[in-house]
Every structure is written in structure tokens, then in C-alpha cells.
Design a protein around this motif. Structure first.
Motif, PDB file in Angstrom:
ATOM      1  N   TRP A  98       0.853  -1.185   0.000  1.00  0.00           N
ATOM      2  CA  TRP A  98       0.000   0.000   0.000  1.00  0.00           C
ATOM      3  C   TRP A  98       0.885   1.230   0.000  1.00  0.00           C
ATOM      4  O   TRP A  98       1.757   1.371   0.844  1.00  0.00           O
ATOM      5  CB  TRP A  98      -0.905   0.043   1.234  1.00  0.00           C
ATOM      6  CG  TRP A  98      -2.089  -0.843   1.113  1.00  0.00           C
ATOM      7  CD1 TRP A  98      -2.283  -2.021   1.761  1.00  0.00           C
ATOM      8  CD2 TRP A  98      -3.237  -0.643   0.295  1.00  0.00           C
ATOM      9  NE1 TRP A  98      -3.476  -2.568   1.394  1.00  0.00           N
ATOM     10  CE2 TRP A  98      -4.087  -1.736   0.496  1.00  0.00           C
ATOM     11  CE3 TRP A  98      -3.626   0.356  -0.595  1.00  0.00           C
ATOM     12  CZ2 TRP A  98      -5.302  -1.869  -0.156  1.00  0.00           C
ATOM     13  CZ3 TRP A  98      -4.848   0.231  -1.244  1.00  0.00           C
ATOM     14  CH2 TRP A  98      -5.662  -0.871  -1.027  1.00  0.00           C
ATOM     15  N   ARG A  99       0.672   2.078  -0.941  1.00  0.00           N
ATOM     16  CA  ARG A  99       1.414   3.333  -0.997  1.00  0.00           C
ATOM     17  C   ARG A  99       0.517   4.447  -0.484  1.00  0.00           C
ATOM     18  O   ARG A  99      -0.667   4.497  -0.795  1.00  0.00           O
ATOM     19  CB  ARG A  99       1.843   3.645  -2.420  1.00  0.00           C
ATOM     20  CG  ARG A  99       2.906   2.688  -2.915  1.00  0.00           C
ATOM     21  CD  ARG A  99       3.444   3.136  -4.225  1.00  0.00           C
ATOM     22  NE  ARG A  99       4.556   2.283  -4.620  1.00  0.00           N
ATOM     23  CZ  ARG A  99       5.482   2.646  -5.468  1.00  0.00           C
ATOM     24  NH1 ARG A  99       5.444   3.843  -6.030  1.00  0.00           N
ATOM     25  NH2 ARG A  99       6.457   1.828  -5.780  1.00  0.00           N
ATOM     26  N   ASP A 100       1.109   5.308   0.302  1.00  0.00           N
ATOM     27  CA  ASP A 100       0.392   6.466   0.819  1.00  0.00           C
ATOM     28  C   ASP A 100       1.182   7.714   0.479  1.00  0.00           C
ATOM     29  O   ASP A 100       2.408   7.681   0.410  1.00  0.00           O
ATOM     30  CB  ASP A 100       0.231   6.378   2.338  1.00  0.00           C
ATOM     31  CG  ASP A 100      -0.725   5.280   2.741  1.00  0.00           C
ATOM     32  OD1 ASP A 100      -1.863   5.285   2.244  1.00  0.00           O
ATOM     33  OD2 ASP A 100      -0.335   4.420   3.551  1.00  0.00           O
ATOM     34  N   GLY A 101       0.480   8.793   0.312  1.00  0.00           N
ATOM     35  CA  GLY A 101       1.137  10.060   0.034  1.00  0.00           C
ATOM     36  C   GLY A 101       0.205  11.209   0.342  1.00  0.00           C
ATOM     37  O   GLY A 101      -0.973  11.009   0.626  1.00  0.00           O
ATOM     38  N   GLU A 102       0.745  12.383   0.283  1.00  0.00           N
ATOM     39  CA  GLU A 102      -0.055  13.587   0.478  1.00  0.00           C
ATOM     40  C   GLU A 102       0.038  14.427  -0.784  1.00  0.00           C
ATOM     41  O   GLU A 102       1.101  14.506  -1.407  1.00  0.00           O
ATOM     42  CB  GLU A 102       0.468  14.373   1.672  1.00  0.00           C
ATOM     43  CG  GLU A 102       0.257  13.651   2.987  1.00  0.00           C
ATOM     44  CD  GLU A 102       0.697  14.491   4.166  1.00  0.00           C
ATOM     45  OE1 GLU A 102       0.875  15.720   4.012  1.00  0.00           O
ATOM     46  OE2 GLU A 102       0.867  13.907   5.246  1.00  0.00           O
ATOM     47  N   TYR A 103      -1.049  15.030  -1.149  1.00  0.00           N
ATOM     48  CA  TYR A 103      -1.100  15.885  -2.335  1.00  0.00           C
ATOM     49  C   TYR A 103      -1.917  17.119  -2.002  1.00  0.00           C
ATOM     50  O   TYR A 103      -2.656  17.154  -1.026  1.00  0.00           O
ATOM     51  CB  TYR A 103      -1.722  15.142  -3.525  1.00  0.00           C
ATOM     52  CG  TYR A 103      -3.162  14.768  -3.289  1.00  0.00           C
ATOM     53  CD1 TYR A 103      -4.186  15.656  -3.594  1.00  0.00           C
ATOM     54  CD2 TYR A 103      -3.506  13.553  -2.719  1.00  0.00           C
ATOM     55  CE1 TYR A 103      -5.514  15.335  -3.349  1.00  0.00           C
ATOM     56  CE2 TYR A 103      -4.823  13.216  -2.472  1.00  0.00           C
ATOM     57  CZ  TYR A 103      -5.814  14.123  -2.800  1.00  0.00           C
ATOM     58  OH  TYR A 103      -7.123  13.810  -2.554  1.00  0.00           O
ATOM     59  N   GLU A 104      -1.785  18.098  -2.845  1.00  0.00           N
ATOM     60  CA  GLU A 104      -2.576  19.325  -2.726  1.00  0.00           C
ATOM     61  C   GLU A 104      -3.013  19.740  -4.118  1.00  0.00           C
ATOM     62  O   GLU A 104      -2.179  19.821  -5.027  1.00  0.00           O
ATOM     63  CB  GLU A 104      -1.727  20.428  -2.090  1.00  0.00           C
ATOM     64  CG  GLU A 104      -2.451  21.744  -1.955  1.00  0.00           C
ATOM     65  CD  GLU A 104      -1.555  22.817  -1.350  1.00  0.00           C
ATOM     66  OE1 GLU A 104      -1.931  23.984  -1.488  1.00  0.00           O
ATOM     67  OE2 GLU A 104      -0.511  22.493  -0.768  1.00  0.00           O
ATOM     68  N   VAL A 105      -4.296  19.986  -4.287  1.00  0.00           N
ATOM     69  CA  VAL A 105      -4.797  20.511  -5.559  1.00  0.00           C
ATOM     70  C   VAL A 105      -4.287  21.944  -5.661  1.00  0.00           C
ATOM     71  O   VAL A 105      -4.486  22.756  -4.771  1.00  0.00           O
ATOM     72  CB  VAL A 105      -6.341  20.460  -5.626  1.00  0.00           C
ATOM     73  CG1 VAL A 105      -6.850  21.156  -6.868  1.00  0.00           C
ATOM     74  CG2 VAL A 105      -6.823  19.014  -5.571  1.00  0.00           C
TER      75      VAL A 105
END
Length: 111
Positions: A98-105
Motif C-alpha cells: 500500500w502506498r500512501d502520500g499527500e497531495y494538494e490541488v
């Protein structure tokens, strides 16, 4: 006043929504290409499909997304993130991981 995203501007949709989501899950050395296309529709909304080439392997989201207006971008980003995360866990690149990450539009480009 910043302009809103025009729903036919694939470059801007890619820059503001798709790239941040993809880059939160896939490292730069793994990513070869990002493709964003519009599927034909007679409605005022746009039906987008996202596909990736990752280490010479094609990863295509099993769904496409309707985007009606600016406020749908956060929903589109969240659904794209979940879909790609699910695809990656079944892909050779990260089988069972499982890969997790944070993003922002991102906002519109400042001129």
C-alpha cells in the motif's frame, strides 16, 4: 482575480490535479508518462480518464470521472488518489504494498 480552471484545458487539469496526486504515490524515477484524456460527451461536464506509464508498464484507472465545475476538483483528486492507490497494490511495481502520500490541488497559475 485568478481564473478558474477551464474544463477543456487538459494541461492545466494535469498540472493542478493529476500530477500532484500521481507524484504523491509514484516516485519520479518510476514514472515515465502521464496521460489525461477527455471522453466524448454531449453534456456540459467533462469525462476524464487518466493513464500512467510506470517503468514501461501501463497503469490505467478502471474508471473515468465527471467534472462539472471548479468545486469538483477536490472530489476528482480524492477519487483519483483512491483509484490509483488500489491499482498500484495489484501492479508489478508495488505488488501487495500500500502506498500512501499527500497531495494538494494547486491553484491557477499566477500571471
Amino acid at each position: 482575480m485568478p481564473e478558474e480552471l477551464h474544463l477543456f484545458d487538459l494541461d492545466e487539469l494535469r498540472r493542478r490535479v493529476v500530477e500532484p496526486v500521481v507524484k504523491s504515490l509514484i516516485r519520479p524515477d518510476e514514472l515515465d508518462e502521464i496521460s489525461v484524456t477527455i471522453e466524448e460527451s454531449s453534456s456540459p461536464s467533462r469525462h476524464f480518464r487518466v493513464a500512467l506509464k510506470v517503468r514501461d508498464e501501463l497503469i490505467s484507472s478502471p474508471q473515468s470521472w465527471w467534472v462539472y465545475e471548479q468545486s469538483d476538483l477536490e472530489r476528482f483528486a480524492a477519487e483519483l488518489y483512491d483509484s490509483l492507490r488500489d491499482e498500484l497494490v495489484e501492479d508489478r511495481l508495488s505488488w501487495g504494498e500500500w502506498r500512501d502520500g499527500e497531495y494538494e490541488v494547486l491553484g491557477p497559475r499566477q500571471t
